[in-house]
Write a protein that holds these residues in place. Structure first.
Motif, mmCIF file in Angstrom:
data_model
loop_
_atom_site.group_PDB
_atom_site.id
_atom_site.type_symbol
_atom_site.label_atom_id
_atom_site.label_comp_id
_atom_site.label_asym_id
_atom_site.label_seq_id
_atom_site.Cartn_x
_atom_site.Cartn_y
_atom_site.Cartn_z
ATOM 1 N N LYS A 1 0.817 -1.213 0.000
ATOM 2 C CA LYS A 1 0.000 0.000 0.000
ATOM 3 C C LYS A 1 0.851 1.264 0.000
ATOM 4 O O LYS A 1 0.328 2.348 -0.209
ATOM 5 N N ASN A 2 2.173 1.124 0.270
ATOM 6 C CA ASN A 2 3.057 2.282 0.295
ATOM 7 C C ASN A 2 3.790 2.492 -1.027
ATOM 8 O O ASN A 2 4.111 3.626 -1.381
ATOM 9 N N VAL B 1 -3.976 4.758 -14.908
ATOM 10 C CA VAL B 1 -5.042 4.206 -14.079
ATOM 11 C C VAL B 1 -5.844 3.224 -14.921
ATOM 12 O O VAL B 1 -6.195 3.508 -16.087
ATOM 13 N N ASP C 1 3.351 7.143 -3.499
ATOM 14 C CA ASP C 1 2.207 8.064 -3.570
ATOM 15 C C ASP C 1 1.117 7.562 -4.530
ATOM 16 O O ASP C 1 0.457 8.353 -5.219
ATOM 17 N N LEU C 2 0.929 6.267 -4.614
ATOM 18 C CA LEU C 2 -0.171 5.712 -5.391
ATOM 19 C C LEU C 2 -1.402 5.592 -4.508
ATOM 20 O O LEU C 2 -1.294 5.370 -3.296
ATOM 21 N N ALA C 3 -2.566 5.720 -5.089
ATOM 22 C CA ALA C 3 -3.809 5.666 -4.321
ATOM 23 C C ALA C 3 -4.113 4.218 -3.948
ATOM 24 O O ALA C 3 -4.206 3.348 -4.832
ATOM 25 N N GLU C 4 -4.239 3.981 -2.647
ATOM 26 C CA GLU C 4 -4.490 2.621 -2.182
ATOM 27 C C GLU C 4 -5.862 2.149 -2.675
ATOM 28 O O GLU C 4 -6.859 2.872 -2.604
ATOM 29 N N LYS D 1 -6.670 1.477 -5.834
ATOM 30 C CA LYS D 1 -6.795 1.670 -7.266
ATOM 31 C C LYS D 1 -5.891 0.699 -8.008
ATOM 32 O O LYS D 1 -4.866 0.250 -7.488
ATOM 33 N N TYR E 1 -3.470 0.017 -11.402
ATOM 34 C CA TYR E 1 -2.613 0.752 -12.324
ATOM 35 C C TYR E 1 -1.945 -0.223 -13.284
ATOM 36 O O TYR E 1 -1.695 -1.394 -12.939
ATOM 37 N N THR F 1 -3.423 -3.787 -8.458
ATOM 38 C CA THR F 1 -4.136 -3.039 -7.422
ATOM 39 C C THR F 1 -3.172 -2.702 -6.291
ATOM 40 O O THR F 1 -2.455 -3.584 -5.780
ATOM 41 N N VAL F 2 -3.148 -1.441 -5.879
ATOM 42 C CA VAL F 2 -2.238 -0.997 -4.820
ATOM 43 C C VAL F 2 -2.771 -1.467 -3.476
ATOM 44 O O VAL F 2 -3.913 -1.157 -3.102
#
Length: 1336
Positions: A436-437, A462, A486-489, A491, A493, A516-517
């Motif tokens: 997630k980071n 995205v 800094d990816l949106a958890e 989502k 990509y 998926t993050v």
């Protein structure tokens, strides 16, 4: 790109036909070489050096073929062996850059090896002629071309050889240059970490290289270690680049991180090691405390993986200690090698135990560390990682150096230059890690990229859209790895990569699948059932079921808790890979529960269920075999055997031994037979029913509650024949106990075989364990009769063995079997027997042991024989302490008392009760049974203001509960108007004050003290002259006090004669005011001479000018006001002598008309000539003759006379100093002198006897007005107050003298000297100092 490959497989021992056929091939080969030289900028040459050898051998065959002598001789004689040259070409960095073509030389030496006959035969051969005709034309042409090629190749090879020699010469001079030899320090061997017990020694050592020799410094927690600041604690050694730090008698404060730093002019390098000290009495965790209370421990095992040009992945292991709250995350720090600045790599804490670090500078080296954080704060940093360089892995491999591969081929490659080519698409792009980071991408470089370096742009999109966004817009990355933050958890990509160089940006790679993050790695599940089992008396084996759902498992942490404490402590500092672990350092006898947690990069699992409670004690097993079987006695049909106790008894007491025997016939052992069916408890046994002159072997088995152990190894072969020697046999069952650094006690049993006469003594032998047999030496010169001996000649740290020999009248017998090696040392936690006398006077011996096991027992012995009779001693044991109390201590109890604790590592001690010690203990017991309150001073008396009488003493030690009874002539006194009692509990001063002494108060005063059981009393006898003197002095002081309440005379009326023959009457007054009136009288009539009256500075004077007989009379002065009056009288009648009062005492005057030296003057007292001293002196002033009496006493009363004689006649004048009737003013002042003169009232003893090293304190009471000056003397010399002698004067009354620590030099005569203007007095006492040994 065009490519040609020519291959030749070498075959040793070529035939002549094959060699001739190769000639054309080599012509073509050399032609290709020349063409390649001309086009060297477009071609690459790859030649195998092994094939070049083959080429050389082939050419040699061609040269030999011209001299071949016939078809029947088809093979050549063997060639001499030569060392194979190296044909690798190296650059200045010793990297392989190609191959060197060898120099081909002529082969005349081989051709000249044939004889003339052989050469002729070859020339005449038909085969030879046919071949020559077939190839003549071609060979001639090839020889011409070959000759020119040889010349050019030789010149080229010589140039290469010359360049190589020049390069080697340069390198040699570089190595000889001192600057080239210098290099930074390097740790050949690094110090390693240790875990030790308290009071043990530990040594850290390392080996350091470097030039110049590095300077090595040791640090503890980054503080320099100074051995001089801690004498005996640290020891530093350096020898031949080996450096060591030794720490003596470690304690818990020595648990720390230690650093060794090596530094020279080329740089500095450090290495780290940790020392963990465990307590021998309680469980000690094996982690360092955090800086902040409640903060977690430091992370572990920081490592760097997948390092590239600007990227590295840092991994670590979570700490065992979370500080009581869950760990929120971790911070990663980096430091560039050569600097000391640490920079934080992540702004927010990360949960995973791995983190990609980007933004590194290519070519530079870094170290990393990690910190954990929870709600209480930040942990200490972890240990730093190994140094890692930011560079391409291929470059790193090339720097390590590679060897030339063996291909078996000569490869010639032709390529076109590729400058200015736009790179192609990256290959195999994939997502290697996603949390997630961050997300980590990995790919491979493109195949088409030109010769210059390439960099990469990363793009994201995205999922569900077609909008690609470049991530690293500013700086392209150099490594085929990249971490996106800094990816949106939650989502999804997709990612792709482009290559770029100076020619432009290439096409993008194939996009990855949607990712998926979020955290893909889950925290492991809790481990299964935890089962503890006993191991030793300080450890437990813990096993558990593995975690079922655990991906990328790192290991397990085990925690322990004492039952009921609810406080778990970690048992391991690093994760355990398996499912079994031994937890050490547990408290013997305590019950523990255990739990386990699993660990991976995502974090720690939930704790497992707690195990069942288990008591820490050694597991019980059958004992190991006995050993050391020997024969103590032998008769016709039996033999007495002895053996040594097993080294391991199995955790339980040995219940007995079983002995087996077998007969040995012609060297062949027979069948084993049981010698005893019932076990024997002693380590000696008589085996019966043997046959005389037969040979036997024996074996012994030990048994405990767990069963019978395995038998010992068979003994040596013994012959059953009766002993007839005169000397005794060997003693047996030697035991060593009470081992200390310099002493031990050896116990043994007498020999079974006595010899012809009884045993009358024993000799003890000793030698070092590793010494030769010749090193045995005796401990005692004279034989001892006891079965024990305390040996006091040991050296600490040395290992010894002992043996015993018995003697009788016939001589000294055979020595016993030696003991096992014994190390002379005092083990940590060793205690001694303590003798105690309680308040009731009961005497006991006490022994404590902290290393008890559940089966341990205290065994008390007298003279090393167990005490079984409780008539004289009563033993009581509770926990780890045992007390042996004497029922009625007497001479029968004299001896050596010892206490041993079973199932321990030799815990024991002894106490010797001698006759002197018995006497001392009995006296101490009596003092405790009938205690006495110690007194600083005995009962004394002193006079206070108003003539009050104070009786007082001072107790050295008395509690607030102490009681005082005041007794006079056996009658108790109580508080009232007559008696005022006071008890100061802080100072121990007890006093009783009386306003006055009446005749009925003559007698004995006693103070009786009681404090619990302790008592004491002190008496003072006041009878006879002593009582009357004290009563009179008290009355005078009371009268004086009342007199001084109003105007009074400080100095009574006196007179002096001036040189003008005027008489001045004067007196000194005090406590006057304006209203005070002074009236002068002569013979009862007031003097009318106001103008003659002066009154300044408290002195009244009356001057009588030209004195004559009419001025004779009695003069009186009266002071009075509303407070009262005082009177002073002076008689100036026609007496022969007159008197006056001075500061020193009384002075007698007589006047003559004239005085010359011929006039003889004699003074008499009570009709006897006065012997002049320092106290009584005489002199002449003008026509005035005087006699001075200093400090007058009652003895100075009486009739004084002065006689004059001038040779023709004589004259005598007298004066009476009796104090009767009209007492003279001078003797009216005598009590005043007696009271105000300096005095020592008492309190000092005549003799003080005191033990050395004690403190001496004496106090006495002094008096005098004005306050006396106090001087203390030793052997007539003044003592100065310092740290050893302390002199004080308190409240102007109490003079104290203290010797802080008495020694023998303080013995001598001491005095106190007090003095003021009215007198001097001294008191003497003697101090005698003794030492305890001398008193004994």
């Amino acid at each position: 790109m065009n490519e040609r490959r020519l291959s030749l497989v070498a075959t040793p021992g070529l035939l002549v036909d094959d060699a001739l056929l190769c000639t054309g091939f080599f012509s073509f080969l050399f032609a290709q070489f020349e063409r390649l030289n001309r086009n060297a900028d477009k071609y690459y040459i790859h030649l195998s050096w092994m094939l070049l050898h083959c080429c050389t051998d082939t050419i040699l065959c061609l040269r030999l073929s011209s001299s071949y002598s016939g078809l029947e001789e088809s093979r050549l004689s063997p060639m001499p062996k030569r060392a194979k040259p190296t044909y690798l070409a190296m650059d200045k960095e010793n990297q392989i850059i190609g191959y060197v073509v060898p120099i081909f030389r002529g082969s005349q030496e081989y051709a000249s090896g044939f004889s003339d006959t052989e050469e002729a035969r070859v020339k005449e051969s038909a085969g030879y002629m046919a071949r020559r005709n077939l190839f003549t034309s071609g060979l001639e042409m090839e020889r011409t071309e070959q000759t020119s090629r040889k010349v050019s190749m030789r010149e080229s090879a010589e140039r290469i050889s010359l360049s190589k020699r020049i390069y080697e010469n340069e390198e040699h001079h570089k190595r000889m240059n001192k600057d080239s030899l210098m290099h930074a320090p390097e740790f050949v061997i690094k110090p390693r970490s240790h875990t030790v017990w308290e009071k043990q020694c530990v040594r850290l050592h390392c080996t350091v290289s470097g030039w110049p020799d590095p300077r090595v410094v040791w640090y503890k927690n980054n503080v320099t270690i100074d051995p001089m600041a801690h004498p005996g604690k640290y020891k530093l050694e350096s020898s031949y680049n080996v450096h060591s730090l030794e720490i003596n008698r470690c304690d818990f404060d020595d648990t720390a991180q230690y650093r060794v730093s090596a530094m020279n002019s080329k740089g500095e390098l450090s290495s780290f090691a940790s020392i963990v000290v465990k307590s021998t009495f309680q469980y000690v965790t094996v982690y360092a405390d955090a800086e902040v209370e409640g903060a977690p421990g430091a992370p572990l095992d920081v490592k760097c993986q997948d390092a590239n040009k600007d990227y590295v992945i840092v991994t670590w292991k979570q700490p065992a200690v979370d500080g009581g709250s869950s760990i929120l995350g971790y911070f990663v720090d980096r430091c560039e090698v050569g600097t000391t600045h640490w920079s934080q790599c992540n702004d927010t804490p990360i949960k995973f135990a791995r983190f990609p670090v980007t933004g590194l500078v290519e070519g530079r080296s870094y170290t990393f560390r990690v910190r954990a954080v929870n709600k209480s704060g930040m942990s200490r940093p972890s240990r730093v990682s190994e140094v890692v360089a930011a560079m391409d892995p291929a470059d790193r491999a090339r720097m390590r150096g590679t060897s030339a591969p063996w291909t078996g081929q000569i490869i010639v490659t032709e390529e076109e230059p590729a400058e200015g080519v736009v790179p192609g698409k990256p290959k195999e792009l994939e997502v290697t890690e996603a949390t997630k980071n961050y997300v980590v991408l990995s790919w491979k470089p493109p195949g088409e990229r030109g010769h210059e370096g390439i960099m990469y742009y990363v793009e994201k999109c995205v999922s569900g859209t077609d909008s690609w966004q470049r991530v690293n817009t500013e700086i392209p990355v150099k490594s085929p790895r990249f971490a996106l933050f800094d990816l949106a958890e939650g989502k999804a990509y997709s990612f792709r990569v482009r290559c770029c160089n100076s020619a432009g940006v290439g096409e993008p790679s194939e996009a990855t699948e949607a990712t998926t993050v979020g955290d893909k790695l889950d925290i492991p599940s809790a481990p299964g059932r935890v089962v503890p089992t006993r191991n030793t008396d300080t450890s437990v084996v813990v096993s558990w079921e593995a975690s079922r759902h655990a991906k990328e498992l790192v290991g397990y942490y085990i925690e322990a808790s004492i039952v009921g404490s609810n406080k778990f402590e970690p048992c391991n500092n690093k994760p355990v890979k398996g499912t079994r672990f031994i937890c050490h350092g547990l408290a013997t006898g305590e019950s523990y529960v255990f739990r386990v947690k699993a660990l991976n990069a995502a974090g720690l699992s939930e704790c497992s269920q707690e195990s069942e409670a288990i008591e820490v004690k050694a597991a019980i097993a059958s004992p190991t075999p006995p050993y050391g079987i020997s024969v103590l006695e032998c008769v016709r049909d039996s033999m007495v055997l002895a053996w040594k106790q097993p080294t391991f008894i199995g955790g339980a007491d040995i219940t007995g031994y079983f002995v087996d025997y077998r007969e040995v016939i012609n060297g062949v052992p027979g069948t084993w037979h049981e010698a005893n069916v019932k076990s024997v408890s002693d380590r000696a046994y008589r085996v019966s029913d043997l046959k005389e002159n037969r040979k036997y072997q024996f074996q012994v088995r030990a048994a405990n509650m767990a069963g019978v152990g395995i038998p010992s190894l068979p003994s040596g072969t013994f012959v059953c024949e009766e002993w007839t020697i005169a000397v005794p046999g060997p003693p047996h069952d030697l035991q060593v106990t009470e081992v200390r650094a310099n002493t031990l006690v050896l116990l043994y049993k007498p020999p079974v075989y006595q010899g012809r006469d009884p045993v009358n003594g024993f000799y003890i032998d000793i030698k070092e364990a590793d010494a030769e047999e010749e090193a045995w030496r005796g401990v005692n010169e004279k034989a001892i009769l006891t079965n024990y001996m305390k040996i006091k000649i040991l050296k600490e740290g040395e290992t010894y063995v002992f043996r015993v020999r018995a003697q009788n009248k016939a001589g000294v017998g055979k020595a016993s079997e030696p003991t096992e090696p014994v190390l002379a040392e005092t083990k940590p936690g060793t205690t001694e027997i303590v003798v105690d006398v309680d308040d009731d006077g009961v005497i006991s011996m006490n022994f404590a042991c902290s290393n008890l096991t559940p089966d341990s027992k205290f065994v008390w012995s007298k003279n090393y024989e167990e005490i079984t009779d409780d008539t004289r001693i009563t033993v009581a044991t509770s926990g780890g302490k045992s007390k042996a109390t004497f029922n009625m201590l007497a001479e029968d109890d004299i001896g050596i008392y010892s206490c041993a604790v079973t199932h321990t590592d030799g815990a024991c001690s002894s106490y010797t009760l001698s006759a002197e010690e018995l006497k001392k203990l009995l006296e101490l017991s009596h003092d405790h049974k009938f205690p006495v309150i110690p007194l600083k001073t005995e009962l004394a008396v002193e006079l206070q203001e108003k003539g009050r009488i104070r009786f007082w003493l001072q107790a050295e030690k008395i509690s607030a509960n102490g009681k005082i009874e005041y007794v006079f002539n056996d009658n108790s006194l109580s508080q009232g108007e007559k008696y005022k009692m006071n008890f100061n509990k802080d100072t121990g001063v007890i006093e009783m004050i009386m306003e006055s002494l009446l005749p009925e108060d003559e007698g004995t005063f006693t103070f009786q003290l009681q404090d619990g059981k302790a008592t004491n009393q002190s008496s003072l006898v006041l009878i006879g002259d002593v009582f009357k003197g004290l009563q009179k002095e008290s009355a005078f002081m009371r009268k004086e006090w009342h007199r001084k309440q109003g105007p009074h005379f400080v100095e009574y009326l006196s007179y002096e004669v001036t040189p003008e023959c005027c008489v001045i009457l004067k007196c000194k007054v005090g406590n006057i005011k304006k209203e005070t009136v002074a009236l002068w009288y002569k013979d009862g009539r007031e003097v009318k001479g106001d103008e003659k009256l002066t009154f300044t500075e408290g002195v009244l004077k009356l001057e009588i000018a030209q004195i004559s007989k009419k001025d004779a009379g009695v003069y009186e002065i009266v002071l009075k006001d509303d407070r009262g009056q005082d009177t002073s009288t002076l008689n100036l009648t026609e007496q022969d002598c007159i008197t006056s009062l001075t500061d020193e005492g009384i002075r007698l005057y007589s006047f003559v008309s004239y005085y010359n030296e011929a006039l003889q003057v004699t003074w008499h007292h009570k009709d006897s000539a006065i012997a002049f001293t320092d106290r009584i002196k005489s002199g002449v002033v003008g026509e005035q003759l005087w006699l001075q009496i200093t400090e007058p006493t009652e003895k100075d009363k009486g009739k004084y006379a002065i006689e004059f004689h001038d040779g023709k006649g004589g004259l005598k004048r007298t004066v009476e100093l009796s104090g009767q009737g009209e007492a003279t003013a001078e003797f009216q002042m005598a009590p005043y002198f007696l009271y105000n003169r300096a005095r020592v009232a008492g309190g000092l003893p005549d003799v003080v006897t005191i033990q050395e090293l004690k403190a001496l304190n004496l106090t006495c009471n002094i008096s005098g007005e004005p306050l006396p000056e106090v001087v203390w003397l030793k052997n007539e010399r003044e003592i100065v107050s310092d740290g050893h002698y302390v002199m004080k004067l308190e409240a102007g009354k109490y003079a104290s003298f203290t010797i802080t620590t008495v020694n023998t030099a303080d013995s001598g005569k001491y005095s106190i000297l007090v003095k003021n203007k009215y007198g001097t007095e001294s008191a003497d006492f003697t101090v005698s100092v003794f030492s305890p040994d001398s008193k004994k």
